[in-house]
Design an enzyme around this catalytic site. Structure first.
Site, PDB file in Angstrom:
ATOM      1  N   LEU A 120      16.885  28.852   6.621  1.00  0.00           N
ATOM      2  CA  LEU A 120      17.660  29.293   7.932  1.00  0.00           C
ATOM      3  C   LEU A 120      16.902  29.498   9.218  1.00  0.00           C
ATOM      4  O   LEU A 120      16.704  30.802   9.423  1.00  0.00           O
ATOM      5  CB  LEU A 120      18.352  30.510   7.468  1.00  0.00           C
ATOM      6  CG  LEU A 120      19.441  30.205   6.338  1.00  0.00           C
ATOM      7  CD1 LEU A 120      20.547  31.527   6.130  1.00  0.00           C
ATOM      8  CD2 LEU A 120      20.245  29.039   6.530  1.00  0.00           C
ATOM      9  N   HIS A 121      16.301  28.350   9.809  1.00  0.00           N
ATOM     10  CA  HIS A 121      15.431  28.576  10.797  1.00  0.00           C
ATOM     11  C   HIS A 121      16.074  29.358  11.964  1.00  0.00           C
ATOM     12  O   HIS A 121      15.729  30.320  12.234  1.00  0.00           O
ATOM     13  CB  HIS A 121      14.913  27.202  11.490  1.00  0.00           C
ATOM     14  CG  HIS A 121      14.438  26.222  10.493  1.00  0.00           C
ATOM     15  ND1 HIS A 121      13.206  26.438   9.844  1.00  0.00           N
ATOM     16  CD2 HIS A 121      14.941  25.013   9.863  1.00  0.00           C
ATOM     17  CE1 HIS A 121      13.132  25.561   8.947  1.00  0.00           C
ATOM     18  NE2 HIS A 121      13.996  24.581   9.076  1.00  0.00           N
TER      19      HIS A 121
END
Ligand code: RIB
Ligand code: CA
Length: 313
Positions: free
Chosen positions: A239-240
């Site tokens: 989940l950048h």
């Protein structure tokens, strides 16, 4: 406490979408003045449409602006293999009814910054083309920027080349403009976002929520995760972009360090690389704040709380 005024610049994109959910779930903490979109994961025609469709899914009325359709110098590189042809594969959102703002995203950024009585934080989740052009067009906006918190860079391994991360590889020249603008900069690189992999266990709380938002979150991650697991052998999707928003909401979830950072814009071999001088061998001022670690459990507690809150409305 007054909500922090922010502008989110993004290229939705699965992880951008979840970052928008996180950002818009807590209006008491983040005052999202606008969402500016840029070409990146998919072309601009889709990133701007996706941003509007996501706002409608959340039933939030935040103005969406279209920005630059291509990088400053290099041809556009997109990532349909990661995010799908729509940019939001894994879910089906209706055509957005909310209008796209007529003003160009760059002009919205400049006008909003110059007229604001408070400094504004820029949360950047895609290639930095819009931000760079705003800085070039009106350098005076620097005095009106509280901080740029950017998802980008790789201190160790890249994800689009061995040395570079996608956002900075797509527009390395824009990243150079931002990195040398003298604006407070926090870098959320792959080295910290890869600590926040969405494993099945970590998504347990979101799975327990029965709502269109939780279904959209899981649908997006299911599609996006398949690529990341196959390509990078991860146990789920990283989940950048949500890490940027989590930092704005709860900075204590992260540890950080300071270092001088420069962006490679010459060598094709290392194009877009974030060169970090941790040992002060350049004697250059350690101007960048680098996120080093994330409290993963706290991050997923925050994200689950956000999805639950959006599911109430
Ligand atoms: O490298 C990951 C980054 O590139 C994320 O922001 C993703 O959405 C893509 O834009
Ligand atoms: Ca993105």
């Amino acid at each position: 406490m007054v909500a922090k005024p922010i502008v989110i610049d993004c290229d939705p994109g699965a992880d951008d979408a979840i970052a928008l959910f996180l950002a818009l779930a807590f209006p008491e903490h983040l005052n999202v003045l606008g969402i500016t979109t840029v070409a990146g994961n998919v072309p601009l025609s889709l990133t701007q449409k996706n941003a509007r469709a996501l706002c409608e899914l959340m039933s939030v009325d935040v103005p969406v602006y279209a920005g630059c359709p291509r990088p400053l110098l290099r041809p556009l590189l997109t990532a349909e293999d990661v995010h799908g042809k729509t940019g939001l594969d894994g879910i089906h959102l209706p055509e957005p009814q909310m209008p796209l703002q007529e003003q160009h995203a760059v002009d919205f950024l400049i006008e909003t910054l110059l007229r604001s009585t408070h400094k504004i934080t820029l949360a950047t989740l895609g290639p930095l083309t819009n931000i760079a052009i705003a800085l070039i067009k009106v350098p005076a906006i620097c005095q009106h920027i509280q901080e740029i918190v950017m998802m980008g860079g790789a201190l160790t391994q890249g994800n689009i080349t061995p040395s570079a991360e996608f956002n900075l590889y797509v527009d390395p020249h824009a990243a150079h403009v931002v990195a040398t603008a003298g604006v407070p900069l926090t870098i959320m690189s792959l080295d910290v976002t890869h600590q926040a992999i969405a494993t099945p266990e970590r998504l347990h709380g979101i799975r327990a929520i029965n709502s269109p938002i939780s279904a959209a979150t899981l649908g997006l991650l299911n599609h996006y995760g398949a690529y990341e697991m196959q390509r990078h052998g991860f146990p789920g999707p990283p989940l950048h972009d949500p890490c940027v928003i989590a930092y704005l909401l709860q900075p204590a979830l992260f540890t950080t360090s300071r270092a001088y950072v420069a962006i490679e814009t010459t060598s094709e071999l290392t194009m877009g690389r974030t060169v970090v001088d941790r040992n002060h061998v350049t004697n250059a001022p350690p101007h960048a704040n680098i996120a080093e670690t994330i409290d993963v459990e706290g991050f997923y507690q925050l994200l689950t709380r956000a999805i639950a809150k959006l599911s109430e409305s």
